[in-house]
Every structure is written in structure tokens, then in C-alpha cells.
Design a protein around this motif. Structure first.
Motif, mmCIF file in Angstrom:
data_model
loop_
_atom_site.group_PDB
_atom_site.id
_atom_site.type_symbol
_atom_site.label_atom_id
_atom_site.label_comp_id
_atom_site.label_asym_id
_atom_site.label_seq_id
_atom_site.Cartn_x
_atom_site.Cartn_y
_atom_site.Cartn_z
ATOM 1 N N GLU A 169 14.157 -38.611 8.015
ATOM 2 C CA GLU A 169 15.176 -37.831 7.322
ATOM 3 C C GLU A 169 14.529 -36.560 6.789
ATOM 4 O O GLU A 169 13.352 -36.542 6.455
ATOM 5 C CB GLU A 169 15.819 -38.669 6.227
ATOM 6 C CG GLU A 169 16.706 -39.740 6.838
ATOM 7 C CD GLU A 169 17.115 -40.815 5.864
ATOM 8 O OE1 GLU A 169 17.800 -40.493 4.894
ATOM 9 O OE2 GLU A 169 16.729 -41.977 6.080
ATOM 10 N N TYR A 170 15.342 -35.496 6.733
ATOM 11 C CA TYR A 170 14.819 -34.174 6.410
ATOM 12 C C TYR A 170 15.438 -33.636 5.122
ATOM 13 O O TYR A 170 16.423 -34.167 4.615
ATOM 14 C CB TYR A 170 15.131 -33.205 7.560
ATOM 15 C CG TYR A 170 14.450 -33.560 8.857
ATOM 16 C CD1 TYR A 170 13.202 -33.031 9.183
ATOM 17 C CD2 TYR A 170 15.049 -34.443 9.764
ATOM 18 C CE1 TYR A 170 12.578 -33.351 10.386
ATOM 19 C CE2 TYR A 170 14.434 -34.770 10.963
ATOM 20 C CZ TYR A 170 13.201 -34.223 11.272
ATOM 21 O OH TYR A 170 12.580 -34.545 12.453
ATOM 22 N N ALA A 171 14.847 -32.528 4.673
ATOM 23 C CA ALA A 171 15.393 -31.842 3.491
ATOM 24 C C ALA A 171 15.221 -30.342 3.673
ATOM 25 O O ALA A 171 14.347 -29.889 4.420
ATOM 26 C CB ALA A 171 14.658 -32.307 2.240
ATOM 27 N N LEU A 172 16.069 -29.609 2.986
ATOM 28 C CA LEU A 172 15.860 -28.167 2.826
ATOM 29 C C LEU A 172 15.241 -27.998 1.453
ATOM 30 O O LEU A 172 15.691 -28.630 0.492
ATOM 31 C CB LEU A 172 17.198 -27.428 2.846
ATOM 32 C CG LEU A 172 17.764 -26.966 4.178
ATOM 33 C CD1 LEU A 172 19.132 -26.336 3.952
ATOM 34 C CD2 LEU A 172 16.830 -25.983 4.899
ATOM 35 N N GLU A 173 14.235 -27.146 1.363
ATOM 36 C CA GLU A 173 13.525 -27.023 0.079
ATOM 37 C C GLU A 173 13.390 -25.570 -0.345
ATOM 38 O O GLU A 173 13.047 -24.704 0.457
ATOM 39 C CB GLU A 173 12.129 -27.635 0.200
ATOM 40 C CG GLU A 173 11.265 -27.333 -1.012
ATOM 41 C CD GLU A 173 9.917 -28.028 -1.018
ATOM 42 O OE1 GLU A 173 9.809 -29.149 -0.506
ATOM 43 O OE2 GLU A 173 8.961 -27.435 -1.550
ATOM 44 N N GLY A 174 13.611 -25.329 -1.613
ATOM 45 C CA GLY A 174 13.277 -24.044 -2.220
ATOM 46 C C GLY A 174 12.096 -24.258 -3.142
ATOM 47 O O GLY A 174 12.124 -25.151 -3.998
ATOM 48 N N SER A 175 11.037 -23.468 -2.944
ATOM 49 C CA SER A 175 9.820 -23.669 -3.732
ATOM 50 C C SER A 175 9.602 -22.510 -4.701
ATOM 51 O O SER A 175 9.549 -21.357 -4.283
ATOM 52 C CB SER A 175 8.600 -23.756 -2.813
ATOM 53 O OG SER A 175 8.837 -24.635 -1.756
ATOM 54 N N VAL A 176 9.494 -22.846 -5.966
ATOM 55 C CA VAL A 176 9.188 -21.861 -7.010
ATOM 56 C C VAL A 176 7.783 -22.187 -7.510
ATOM 57 O O VAL A 176 7.522 -23.323 -7.917
ATOM 58 C CB VAL A 176 10.228 -21.979 -8.159
ATOM 59 C CG1 VAL A 176 9.794 -21.185 -9.375
ATOM 60 C CG2 VAL A 176 11.606 -21.560 -7.676
ATOM 61 N N PHE A 177 6.889 -21.218 -7.446
ATOM 62 C CA PHE A 177 5.470 -21.520 -7.697
ATOM 63 C C PHE A 177 5.127 -21.715 -9.182
ATOM 64 O O PHE A 177 4.216 -22.444 -9.526
ATOM 65 C CB PHE A 177 4.586 -20.407 -7.135
ATOM 66 C CG PHE A 177 4.660 -20.272 -5.634
ATOM 67 C CD1 PHE A 177 4.951 -21.367 -4.828
ATOM 68 C CD2 PHE A 177 4.445 -19.049 -5.021
ATOM 69 C CE1 PHE A 177 5.014 -21.256 -3.442
ATOM 70 C CE2 PHE A 177 4.500 -18.917 -3.643
ATOM 71 C CZ PHE A 177 4.788 -20.015 -2.851
ATOM 72 N N VAL A 178 5.822 -21.002 -10.037
ATOM 73 C CA VAL A 178 5.466 -21.088 -11.464
ATOM 74 C C VAL A 178 6.708 -21.440 -12.276
ATOM 75 O O VAL A 178 7.677 -20.679 -12.303
ATOM 76 C CB VAL A 178 4.857 -19.754 -11.961
ATOM 77 C CG1 VAL A 178 4.676 -19.777 -13.470
ATOM 78 C CG2 VAL A 178 3.511 -19.510 -11.276
#
Ligand code: G3P
Length: 495
Positions: A297-306
Motif C-alpha cells: 500500500e502506498y501514500a502521498l507525502e508532504g515533507s516539512v523539514f523544520v
């Protein structure tokens, strides 16, 4: 005899162990803080031995504090900061140098080179990722480029590569097992998320020998047993899972369209997309959520570094607050930031900007700006960055979100959670047990050994603590958010 699942949560700034019972209750959390090193601007490194020692310490201590014996542990699950890269000698177990942390920017030049050679779409097609120093692939290349001896040892088959999960499993099993799972492998820039295997073409481009790589096994199965040297008993290691995917699982976000946002060192919003690896057009990542019972199973991800590290920064570097918890009280002492914006781009910006050159900035200060306004602006930056992510997630998925499940250290901050709901225009759902990451790893390990029988059973263990619903006028929200966008653009222009 009561039995438990042991969950080891190895994060960027701390390592934690806890025991989880059948009802999903957490017993005796033990935490050890890690020291990170910032050798040059934009670099973040950590001693892998220090991580290993901290893991041993917290597990031993959780047994001491709870009185539970290692024989009472039905299985162990490991969840970890992802992408952080370790290379070590397969005979001695000694790391070749400090581990490069996911936040570190030292491979920016390699990334620029790869982009200029036109590789971006190839990597995105195969791995679901963008070319950015965030991911492990260029970190391995960089380490191999630094020293002729290291390169030769790698070519000779003397070195092993691992993200933190692999490193810990290898150490825990006394060097017998070198594995990872697809949720971690899918963060390396070397793993084909459609074919579910290391990709020879990408390895050749990155110049990484395949013999260093761990075997990729499913997210939930017994990989091996802890060496009796460590805890006396041989505990089955039955799950390894990247911390953000673990939180998705632990929050019960098991159906396509379910979304969670975790506020840790960084901030990571993931949407479950089921068995479809959805390609993003707007700077989200396509990632493996988990591989379970033969199904990926998959996901869409938004990554915020700080995120949480912005609060640490106002506490430790600026000294504006003594404890992170104080930020809520201080921020609540003013009605607004009075136009102040903090853009905490200390290591560049992730989704949706993907700019590794931009650095932190603050805007809109007047002579009347107080530390309360500034701290509030730092807190609000977490909500604005999450809004940036949610906007593109709605565009990419075509789904209008109504609810986001939240977890992580900062979510006890009611002021921030209300502001987050206002800013996103969705219900923010905070569970009673906010240890979603550790729970996710425990649940996946428990499923592997029959401690729990299925996901339905696990979803029933989740209890809502509080729902935050949007209260802010839309026009006011738009006005505040447009200030944020202006601030980000100005920070980028300055870079
Ligand atoms: O991708 C990095 C992420 O896994 C780090 O998580 O919890 O240490 O912020 P955390």
C-alpha cells in the motif's frame, strides 16, 4: 503471564522504548535525547554508535522501570527516522564515519549535478521521490566519494549500507541480519517502488555497489531475534517501518483518503492511497506506506523539514522560552503576531518548494514586536507549512479533505491545533494516545506474531481526545496565509 509488544522509536532527536499491551495502552516510556552535530552550515550528522547505545539503554531501562521481563515480550517493532544513512564495516560493525541525518544538505552539489544531467523524471518515475539531499542515495554516493579507502572497501564487499532500521536490526541480532522494509527502502532514491526491488540503473547512476544493500523484506514479519547478550532473551523482531508510515498505521489511517499529520522534528503529512502509487505533479512524494500480508500500500507525502525544531530553536538558540510547553502560554498572551512571520527554512524547504538553498528568515517586525509575537510566529509557521502541503495534496489527490488526524510532541498545544484547524479549514482530530508512531510499529509487529488478529481490531483501539473545528473567518484566513506566501517568496528570493 501478561505479554507485551516492545516498540522502539528511534527519532531524529531522541530514542524511545515503550511496551504496549493488547488494549493499545503504553507502559513505561523511556527516552534518551541524542546530540546532533552541525559541522558546517546546513550539515546535520549523528554518531551511529550513540544511536545504538541509546537504543540499548532505553530498552533495558523500560524493563527495569515497568518490572516486565524480556520473556514477556511477544515481539518487538522498530520505527525510525528515515533516510538517515549509515555505512559500516560488515566484520567489525564500526561505522566508517558519522551518519548523515535526513535534514543534512551536504549532497546539494551532487543533486544539482544529477538534475543538470536530466535524471529528475527517471528518479521520480521509479522511486516516487525528487532529487534532493533529503534522501539516502546521494548521501551514500557522497560518503563513497570522500575517501578512496571507503570506496575500495565498498567495492570489495566489506561495507554495509543501512538506514537506521537496518543498522539497529543488524546490531540487535549480533550482526546476523541485514534487512530493511519497503517503507524505509522507498526513501533511499535507490528502490523501485513499482517493481519493489533495488534498481540497478539508479544504483549505477549513483555509483553505489549493490552488495552493500540490505535485503528488503515485508513491513510485518519475523526477521530474526535479538542476541541474548543484550536482554537475556531472544526477542523476535517482527516489524521495521519508517516513522511517518508507522504513524499513519498507528492512527488507523488504513483506507485510501485517510490523512495524518505528525509534528516531530519535522512535520509530515501522509495520505493513504491504497494499492495505487499516485504520482504527484505538485511536489509531494509517492512512498510505500507498508507491505503487509503480501500487499503493498502506498501514500502521498508532504515533507516539512523544520517543525518542532523551530520551537527548539527559539528555546535553545534564542532563549526566548525555557521549555517548549511555555510557547503556548507566551503565544496566547498576544492576540496575533501583528504581522510577524518566521520562515524556519534552516535546511532549505521541502514540499512544495524543494529548495535546498533557501535559509531561515523573519519578516514584519516593528519596534513593538515582543518575544510573544515572535514565538507565536514560530509556532504558526508549523501550521502554515502544513497548509502548503494540504493545498497540493488536495490538488494531487483530487480529494477535498475534511479531517486530518494529528500526533507528535507539539499536538498538546491547543492554541496551535486550533490555529491549524483554522488555517486548513478541516477538523483536526487528536487521539487520546498520541504515540501513534510507536503504536504503529507495535501494531505491525503484533500482527506478525498473532498478538492482534487484524486491522479492524486495531482501529477500535483508537480513542479521540479532542476535535478542533475551524472557527476563523475565511477572509481572515486568506489574509494571514497570503502574508505567509509573501514571506516564503521573499526568503527564497534572498537565497
Ligand atoms: O523523514 C524524516 C523523518 O522520518 C523524521 O522524523 O520524527 O524524527 O521528525 P522525526
Amino acid at each position: 503471564m501478561e505479554t507485551y509488544i516492545l516498540s522502539l522509536d528511534q527519532g531524529t532527536t531522541s530514542t524511545r522504548a515503550m511496551l504496549v499491551d493488547r488494549s493499545g495502552n503504553v507502559h513505561g516510556v523511556v527516552r534518551e535525547v541524542l546530540s546532533l552535530h552541525y559541522a558546517k552550515p546546513g550539515w546535520v550528522e549523528v554518531d551511529a554508535e550513540h544511536i545504538w547505545q541509546s537504543a540499548l539503554n532505553v530498552i533495558r531501562e523500560v524493563f527495569v522501570q515497568t518490572g516486565v521481563s524480556p520473556e514477556q515480550v511477544a515481539a518487538m517493532g522498530i520505527t525510525n527516522q528515515r533516510e538517515t544513512t549509515v555505512l559500516w564495516d560488515r566484520t567489525t560493525g564500526v561505522p566508517v564515519r558519522e551518519a548523515i541525518v535526513w535534514q543534512s544538505r551536504q549532497t546539494a552539489t551532487i543533486c544539482e549535478q544529477l538534475k543538470s544531467e536530466g535524471y529528475e523524471s527517471l528518479f521520480q518515475e521509479k522511486t516516487g521521490l525528487l532529487i534532493d539531499p533529503y534522501f539516502s542515495g546521494t548521501k551514500v554516493s557522497w560518503m563513497l566519494q570522500q575517501s578512496k579507502n571507503v570506496r575500495e572497501a565498498a567495492e570489495h564487499g566489506d561495507l554495509l549500507f543501512g538506514t537506521i532500521d537496518s543498522w539497529l536490526v543488524w546490531k540487535l541480532t549480533g550482526g546476523r541480519v541485514h534487512v530493511t522494509d519497503p517503507s524505509n527502502a522507498s526513501r533511499t532514491l535507490m528502490f523501485n517502488i513499482h517493481e519493489m526491488k533495488w534498481d540497478e540503473e539508479l544504483l549505477a547512476i549513483l555509483d553505489v555497489p549493490a552488495n552493500m544493500l540490505p535485503e528488503v523484506r515485508s513491513t510485518s514479519e519475523v526477521y530474526g531475534y535479538t542476541d541474548t547478550e543484550w536482554f537475556g532473551a531472544a526477542i523476535p523482531i517482527a516489524a521495521v517501518v519508517g516513522d511517518q508510515q508507522a504513524a499513519l498505521f498507528g492512527q488507523g489511517c488504513h483506507e485510501p483518503g485517510d490523512v495524518k499529520n505528525t509534528y516531530g522534528t519535522g512535520c509530515f503529512m501522509l495520505m493513504n492511497t491504497g494499492t495505487e502509487a499516485k504520482k504527484s505533479e505538485h511536489g509531494l512524494l509517492t512512498t510505500v506506506a507498508w507491505q503487509l500480508n503480501g500487499k503493498t500500500e502506498y501514500a502521498l507525502e508532504g515533507s516539512v523539514f523544520v517543525a518542532g525544531s523551530a520551537i527548539q530553536w527559539v528555546r535553545d538558540e534564542l532563549g526566548l522560552i525555557a521549555t517548549s510547553a511555555e510557547s503556548e502560554q507566551l503565544a496566547a498572551s498576544v492576540d496575533s503576531t501583528e504581522g510577524v512571520y518566521v520562515v524556519p527554512a534552516f535546511v532549505g524547504l521541502g514540499t512544495p518548494y524543494w529548495n535546498s538553498a533557501v535559509r531561515g528568515a523573519a519578516f514584519g517586525m516593528t519596534r513593538g514586536t515582543t518575544k510573544a509575537h515572535f514565538v507565536r510566529a514560530a509556532l504558526e509557521s508549523l501550521a502554515y507549512q502544513s497548509k502548503d502541503v494540504l493545498n497540493v495534496m488536495e490538488q494531487d489527490s483530487g480529494i477535498k479533505l475534511v479531517k486530518v488526524c494529528v500526533d507528535g510532541g507539539v499536538v498538546m498545544n491547543n492554541l496551535l491545533m486550533q490555529f491549524q484547524s483554522d488555517m486548513l479549514g478541516v477538523t483536526v482530530d487528536r487521539p487520546y494516545n498520541q504515540e501513534s508512531t510507536a503504536l504503529g510499529a507495535a501494531y505491525l509487529a503484533g500482527l506478525a506474531v498473532g498478538y492482534w488478529s487484524n486491522r479492524e481490531e486495531l482501529r477500535e483501539l483508537r480513542v479521540i481526545d479532542r476535535l478542533f473545528v475551524p472557527r476563523m473567518e475565511e477572509s481572515h484566513r486568506d489574509e494571514l496565509y497570503s502574508g505567509w506566501i509573501k514571506a516564503v517568496r521573499a526568503a527564497i528570493a534572498f537565497a
